[in-house]
Design an enzyme around this catalytic site. Structure first.
Site, PDB file in Angstrom:
ATOM      1  N   GLU A  80       7.909 -32.146 133.145  1.00  0.00           N
ATOM      2  CA  GLU A  80       9.104 -32.910 132.773  1.00  0.00           C
ATOM      3  C   GLU A  80       9.016 -34.396 133.112  1.00  0.00           C
ATOM      4  O   GLU A  80       9.964 -35.146 132.883  1.00  0.00           O
ATOM      5  CB  GLU A  80      10.333 -32.284 133.433  1.00  0.00           C
ATOM      6  N   LYS A 151       4.458 -33.235 136.967  1.00  0.00           N
ATOM      7  CA  LYS A 151       5.461 -32.625 137.835  1.00  0.00           C
ATOM      8  C   LYS A 151       5.067 -31.224 138.273  1.00  0.00           C
ATOM      9  O   LYS A 151       5.227 -30.852 139.437  1.00  0.00           O
ATOM     10  CB  LYS A 151       6.812 -32.564 137.116  1.00  0.00           C
ATOM     11  N   GLN A 152       4.558 -30.414 137.333  1.00  0.00           N
ATOM     12  CA  GLN A 152       4.355 -28.998 137.623  1.00  0.00           C
ATOM     13  C   GLN A 152       3.379 -28.388 136.619  1.00  0.00           C
ATOM     14  O   GLN A 152       2.887 -29.067 135.726  1.00  0.00           O
ATOM     15  CB  GLN A 152       5.693 -28.260 137.559  1.00  0.00           C
TER      16      GLN A 152
END
Length: 338
Positions: A80, A151-152
């Site tokens: 994101e 982010k991930q």
């Protein structure tokens, strides 16, 4: 992201507008339900076919032809930190799976697949999946620079859960490169890196990544938090789900396919024996136990008139007689009824 009412509950407009991979993820969940249960009736009796068909039509309408492939521009993938990107690796791969399942499902229930689904989902000139041949990894999106903070977990999700076929060196490069530049935050990310390393047989690295998850447990009740610090969501179910997946799909090595259930077990870190009880596939229930290099399988309940087998890498097939434990050496196995 929808609440029970159907009202969008995303925390910000950019997520609702650009995270279009959610559409394909819903169909992925339907596919997995069908594969696990062995029942296609959800499509015809419960309205799931409408979801599968309409989402496939959506992706056909969403792509554009760039002269070589179909492309999907202006999205946000699971990372994101970046949005309005073109050709998100995860988004495009999930969209292709959506289309392929629409083709498969239509054939199963007596429908005629839309030829556009076939055209857009073809492997060579279908939806573009970004790939750097020189560096042997998948850039997260068009124009991504290796090492850019994310982010991930995103690209790593191609291997699991999406099951995109790739060479082992590419799978490893995707995990290693993105783990290095992942912001140390969301609780569901390191489960995916750990699962990937277990898949590759990198047990020491997998253990290190598996244990990173525990930084997100908050005392005194050991509740999963979104971030290691006391910020973000408390009782973060996404982190709980990631941890559970690292057990079942990581250390048991479970993978679900339409015609077989796959396991590739390893003992959990700091444990001498681990048991998995009541794992269900196509109405049959199985218990698994892993200790050292030993792997026990017991077929506990199911159809008494149907014989199930466990098959090793070499094709050696052993019958799974109800309530009789089969002891094996840990390795890659398929469980099937033919």
């Amino acid at each position: 992201e929808s609440g029970r009412t159907g009202v969008d509950v995303c925390p910000g407009a950019i997520y609702a507008k650009y995270q279009q991979h959610i559409t394909a993820c819903v169909v992925y969940a339907i596919r997995q339900y069908v594969y696990v249960t062995g029942s296609w009736s959800i499509l015809t009796d419960d309205g799931a076919w409408d979801i599968v068909k309409e989402t496939a039509d959506y992706w056909v309408s969403r792509v554009e032809w760039d002269g070589q492939n179909f492309v999907i521009d202006h999205v946000m993938d699971p990372d994101e930190y970046h949005y309005k990107v073109n050709n998100s690796c995860f988004t495009n791969a999930a969209a292709r799976i959506n289309l392929l399942f629409a083709i498969e499902a239509s054939q199963k229930i007596g429908k005629i697949p839309d030829p556009r689904w076939v055209t857009v989902s073809q492997e060579k000139h279908g939806i573009k999946i970004p790939f750097d041949e020189k560096l042997r990894y998948h850039p997260e999106y068009d124009g991504y620079t290796q090492g850019t903070l994310i982010k991930q977990a995103s690209v790593v999700l191609l291997g699991y859960p999406l099951g995109v076929n790739m060479d082992a060196d590419v799978r490893k490069n995707d995990i290693v490169e993105y783990e290095k530049c992942t912001d140390k935050g969301p609780g569901m990310t390191y489960s995916m890196y750990s699962i990937g390393m277990l898949e590759l047989g990198q047990l020491d690295t997998a253990e290190q990544l598996f244990k990173v998850q525990f930084k997100n447990l908050r005392p005194p009740f050991r509740i999963w938090n979104e971030y290691p610090s006391a910020v973000g969501c408390t009782n973060f179910l996404t982190a709980v789900g990631g941890f559970l997946q690292s057990l079942l799909y990581g250390y048991l090595g479970a993978r679900v396919f339409e015609d077989y259930f796959q396991v590739n077990p390893h003992v959990l870190p700091d444990c001498s024996r681990v048991s998995y009880t009541g794992v269900t596939y196509k109405g049959e229930r199985f218990n698994f136990a892993v200790s050292g290099s030993k792997f026990d399988v017991t077929h506990t309940t199911g159809n008494a008139f149907e014989l199930w087998y466990i098959v090793d890498r070499d094709g050696t097939k052993l019958p799974l007689v109800t309530n009789e434990t089969v002891s094996l050496t840990s390795g890659l196995y398929r469980i099937c009824n033919s």
